[in-house]
Design a protein around this motif. Structure first.
Motif, mmCIF file in Angstrom:
data_model
loop_
_atom_site.group_PDB
_atom_site.id
_atom_site.type_symbol
_atom_site.label_atom_id
_atom_site.label_comp_id
_atom_site.label_asym_id
_atom_site.label_seq_id
_atom_site.Cartn_x
_atom_site.Cartn_y
_atom_site.Cartn_z
ATOM 1 N N ILE A 1 0.810 -1.220 0.000
ATOM 2 C CA ILE A 1 0.000 0.000 0.000
ATOM 3 C C ILE A 1 0.845 1.273 0.000
ATOM 4 C CG2 ILE A 1 -1.469 1.389 1.530
ATOM 5 C CD1 ILE A 1 -3.209 -1.040 1.892
ATOM 6 N N PRO A 2 1.840 1.418 0.905
ATOM 7 C CA PRO A 2 2.598 2.695 0.887
ATOM 8 C C PRO A 2 3.249 2.989 -0.459
ATOM 9 C CG PRO A 2 3.077 1.423 2.867
ATOM 10 C CD PRO A 2 2.305 0.516 1.961
ATOM 11 N N ALA A 3 3.897 1.974 -1.037
ATOM 12 C CA ALA A 3 4.576 2.202 -2.319
ATOM 13 C C ALA A 3 3.581 2.430 -3.449
ATOM 14 C CB ALA A 3 5.475 1.009 -2.639
ATOM 15 N N LEU A 4 2.491 1.685 -3.414
ATOM 16 C CA LEU A 4 1.518 1.767 -4.501
ATOM 17 C C LEU A 4 0.804 3.109 -4.506
ATOM 18 C CD1 LEU A 4 0.068 0.247 -6.803
ATOM 19 C CD2 LEU A 4 -1.552 -0.587 -5.099
ATOM 20 N N PHE A 5 0.376 3.568 -3.338
ATOM 21 C CA PHE A 5 -0.423 4.798 -3.272
ATOM 22 C C PHE A 5 0.433 6.062 -3.366
ATOM 23 C CE2 PHE A 5 -4.917 3.982 -1.935
ATOM 24 C CZ PHE A 5 -4.904 2.647 -2.272
ATOM 25 N N LYS A 6 1.722 5.896 -3.225
ATOM 26 C CA LYS A 6 2.591 7.075 -3.253
ATOM 27 C C LYS A 6 2.532 7.788 -4.598
ATOM 28 C CE LYS A 6 7.379 8.438 -2.348
ATOM 29 N NZ LYS A 6 8.734 7.964 -1.963
ATOM 30 N N ASN A 7 2.469 7.031 -5.680
ATOM 31 C CA ASN A 7 2.528 7.627 -7.016
ATOM 32 C C ASN A 7 1.214 7.525 -7.786
ATOM 33 O OD1 ASN A 7 5.348 8.250 -6.796
ATOM 34 N ND2 ASN A 7 5.780 6.064 -7.098
ATOM 35 N N LEU A 8 0.156 7.049 -7.125
ATOM 36 C CA LEU A 8 -1.123 6.909 -7.822
ATOM 37 C C LEU A 8 -1.887 8.226 -7.842
ATOM 38 C CD1 LEU A 8 -2.883 3.549 -6.837
ATOM 39 C CD2 LEU A 8 -2.148 4.271 -9.096
ATOM 40 N N PRO A 9 -2.460 8.570 -8.972
ATOM 41 C CA PRO A 9 -3.353 9.731 -8.995
ATOM 42 C C PRO A 9 -4.620 9.430 -8.207
ATOM 43 C CG PRO A 9 -3.351 8.609 -11.117
ATOM 44 C CD PRO A 9 -2.278 7.962 -10.301
ATOM 45 N N PRO A 10 -5.255 10.449 -7.627
ATOM 46 C CA PRO A 10 -6.421 10.240 -6.756
ATOM 47 C C PRO A 10 -7.544 9.431 -7.404
ATOM 48 C CG PRO A 10 -5.664 12.502 -6.609
ATOM 49 C CD PRO A 10 -4.879 11.861 -7.713
ATOM 50 N N GLU A 11 -7.779 9.632 -8.695
ATOM 51 C CA GLU A 11 -8.910 8.956 -9.343
ATOM 52 C C GLU A 11 -8.687 7.454 -9.449
ATOM 53 O OE1 GLU A 11 -6.191 10.633 -12.571
ATOM 54 O OE2 GLU A 11 -7.117 11.329 -10.689
ATOM 55 N N GLN A 12 -7.433 6.993 -9.362
ATOM 56 C CA GLN A 12 -7.169 5.566 -9.467
ATOM 57 C C GLN A 12 -7.130 4.856 -8.111
ATOM 58 O OE1 GLN A 12 -3.759 4.594 -11.846
ATOM 59 N NE2 GLN A 12 -4.453 5.771 -13.611
ATOM 60 N N LYS A 13 -7.013 5.640 -7.045
ATOM 61 C CA LYS A 13 -6.912 5.021 -5.720
ATOM 62 C C LYS A 13 -8.159 4.224 -5.362
ATOM 63 C CE LYS A 13 -3.567 8.220 -3.706
ATOM 64 N NZ LYS A 13 -3.285 9.196 -2.633
ATOM 65 N N SER A 14 -9.339 4.770 -5.662
ATOM 66 C CA SER A 14 -10.577 4.066 -5.329
ATOM 67 C C SER A 14 -10.700 2.758 -6.098
ATOM 68 C CB SER A 14 -11.793 4.955 -5.613
ATOM 69 O OG SER A 14 -11.847 5.290 -6.991
ATOM 70 N N ILE A 15 -10.189 2.734 -7.341
ATOM 71 C CA ILE A 15 -10.222 1.504 -8.137
ATOM 72 C C ILE A 15 -9.343 0.439 -7.502
ATOM 73 C CG2 ILE A 15 -9.667 0.485 -10.382
ATOM 74 C CD1 ILE A 15 -10.274 3.207 -11.643
ATOM 75 N N VAL A 16 -8.146 0.848 -7.068
ATOM 76 C CA VAL A 16 -7.203 -0.094 -6.444
ATOM 77 C C VAL A 16 -7.773 -0.607 -5.130
ATOM 78 C CG1 VAL A 16 -4.923 -0.343 -5.422
ATOM 79 C CG2 VAL A 16 -5.207 0.935 -7.553
ATOM 80 N N ILE A 17 -8.364 0.274 -4.337
ATOM 81 C CA ILE A 17 -8.963 -0.141 -3.066
ATOM 82 C C ILE A 17 -10.060 -1.176 -3.308
ATOM 83 C CG2 ILE A 17 -10.380 0.641 -1.132
ATOM 84 C CD1 ILE A 17 -8.816 3.265 -1.222
ATOM 85 N N HIS A 18 -10.894 -0.907 -4.305
ATOM 86 C CA HIS A 18 -11.969 -1.852 -4.631
ATOM 87 C C HIS A 18 -11.392 -3.217 -5.022
ATOM 88 C CE1 HIS A 18 -15.827 -3.270 -6.146
ATOM 89 N NE2 HIS A 18 -15.203 -3.662 -7.253
ATOM 90 N N GLN A 19 -10.346 -3.217 -5.810
ATOM 91 C CA GLN A 19 -9.730 -4.486 -6.227
ATOM 92 C C GLN A 19 -9.125 -5.223 -5.035
ATOM 93 O OE1 GLN A 19 -7.016 -3.002 -9.204
ATOM 94 N NE2 GLN A 19 -8.467 -3.308 -10.878
ATOM 95 N N MET A 20 -8.519 -4.482 -4.121
ATOM 96 C CA MET A 20 -7.952 -5.099 -2.922
ATOM 97 C C MET A 20 -9.028 -5.729 -2.054
ATOM 98 S SD MET A 20 -4.990 -2.440 -1.688
ATOM 99 C CE MET A 20 -3.437 -2.298 -2.579
ATOM 100 N N ILE A 21 -10.131 -5.029 -1.904
ATOM 101 C CA ILE A 21 -11.246 -5.556 -1.115
ATOM 102 C C ILE A 21 -11.757 -6.858 -1.720
ATOM 103 C CG2 ILE A 21 -13.655 -5.138 -0.459
ATOM 104 C CD1 ILE A 21 -12.832 -2.131 -0.218
ATOM 105 N N GLU A 22 -11.920 -6.865 -3.034
ATOM 106 C CA GLU A 22 -12.367 -8.090 -3.711
ATOM 107 C C GLU A 22 -11.390 -9.234 -3.462
ATOM 108 O OE1 GLU A 22 -15.004 -8.932 -5.603
ATOM 109 O OE2 GLU A 22 -16.013 -7.024 -5.278
ATOM 110 N N THR B 1 -9.952 1.925 5.647
ATOM 111 C CA THR B 1 -10.897 1.970 4.533
ATOM 112 C C THR B 1 -11.126 0.572 3.982
ATOM 113 O OG1 THR B 1 -10.120 4.182 3.958
ATOM 114 C CG2 THR B 1 -11.356 2.991 2.267
ATOM 115 N N LEU B 2 -10.078 -0.249 3.981
ATOM 116 C CA LEU B 2 -10.242 -1.632 3.542
ATOM 117 C C LEU B 2 -11.175 -2.391 4.479
ATOM 118 C CD1 LEU B 2 -6.633 -2.717 2.475
ATOM 119 C CD2 LEU B 2 -8.539 -2.096 0.994
ATOM 120 N N SER B 3 -11.050 -2.171 5.779
ATOM 121 C CA SER B 3 -11.931 -2.844 6.742
ATOM 122 C C SER B 3 -13.384 -2.487 6.458
ATOM 123 C CB SER B 3 -11.560 -2.451 8.171
ATOM 124 O OG SER B 3 -10.258 -2.873 8.494
ATOM 125 N N ARG B 4 -13.636 -1.207 6.286
ATOM 126 C CA ARG B 4 -15.003 -0.780 5.966
ATOM 127 C C ARG B 4 -15.472 -1.405 4.655
ATOM 128 N NH1 ARG B 4 -17.631 2.402 2.666
ATOM 129 N NH2 ARG B 4 -19.522 3.511 3.385
#
Length: 270
Positions: free
Chosen positions: A137-158, A229-232
């Motif tokens: 998560i720290p490395a991945l979110f460091k360079n991600l644009p905001p609009e892509q973060k929600s997509i990655v979070i959703h994929q992680m939850i799945e 956020t992942l827990s939620r």
């Protein structure tokens, strides 16, 4: 006659499948998947020792308890049985009470063995999911644009929910839960959390989930609050899977410095 005698002793309590020789037994075992195997030593073509050796050498059958039933009582015969992998020995003529006691003891040991395997698999799942997420998560979110973060979070939850559900027996672990609040806690607790559901309704709140142990580790969550956020999201995904008309509100999280995590499952207002 030996087979009929043992069947008479056992079939009141157990389903019994019999074979007339060693090869027939080896052919039946993969299909029948017995819990315990009784092997006569003296059999044509393939004797009991040889059958036992083959069973103990195969990954699919090596943990099935084997009782050697024999008219032989010499020291060398017992050593041969032990070397073949036998778990117990009975000498003919077989005593019914002794037979049932030995079988019962072996079944208890077998259950303990599989309980340990399940606990090992559960710990492996916890370590795998937690380490992947807390490291990536720290490395991945460091360079991600905001609009892509929600997509990655959703994929992680799945990924997390699917991984957990794949390792849970739905008949024993899920349907035994009282309600959706308990199911949510049961699933997230597979990650090493300690969450429980308060079933008292208040207003539009159906359940309140309290967590005293963070699924990600308290320090990790404080370093990466996105884990909360992942827990939620895990709770929200479970509600979706079980077709519940509820939404999740976050009141407190350890990632934000609180002493516990508190989530509310509320009715959706349309």
């Amino acid at each position: 006659m030996n087979i009929e005698l043992l069947r008479a002793y056992l079939e009141e309590k157990y389903d019994v499948v019999s074979a007339m020789n060693g090869q027939e037994a080896l052919d039946l075992i993969p299909e029948e998947r017995p819990d315990v195997i009784l092997l006569d030593v003296m059999m044509p073509d393939i004797n009991g020792y040889q059958v036992c050796e083959r069973l103990k050498a195969h990954p699919e059958t090596q943990f099935i308890p084997v009782i050697m039933v024999t008219a032989l009582s010499g020291r060398d015969d017992w050593i041969t049985g032990i070397e073949a992998g036998a778990d117990e020995f009975l000498t003919k003529p077989v005593n019914k009470m002794e037979l049932l006691t030995r079988i019962n003891s072996l079944l208890k040991l077998k259950r303990m063995h599989y309980d340990l395997l399940e606990e090992r698999d559960k710990l492996n799942l916890q370590n795998k999911v937690r380490s992947v997420l807390t490291q990536i998560i720290p490395a991945l979110f460091k360079n991600l644009p905001p609009e892509q973060k929600s997509i990655v979070i959703h994929q992680m939850i799945e990924m997390v929910v699917e991984s957990i559900l794949d390792n849970i027996d739905p008949e024993t672990d899920i349907t035994g839960q009282k309600n959706i609040g308990d199911i949510c806690c049961h699933i997230i607790n597979q990650l090493g959390a300690d969450f429980h559901a308060d079933h008292e309704k208040e207003g539009n709140t159906e359940f309140t989930i309290h967590g005293s142990v963070c699924p990600w580790g308290k320090e990790e969550a404080q370093m990466n609050p996105i884990l909360c956020t992942l827990s939620r999201g895990i709770f929200a995904r479970i509600l979706d899977i079980y077709d519940q008309d509820l939404e999740v509100d976050v009141l407190e999280t350890m990632g934000n410095g609180d002493e516990q995590c508190i989530f509310q499952l509320n009715k959706i207002d349309y």
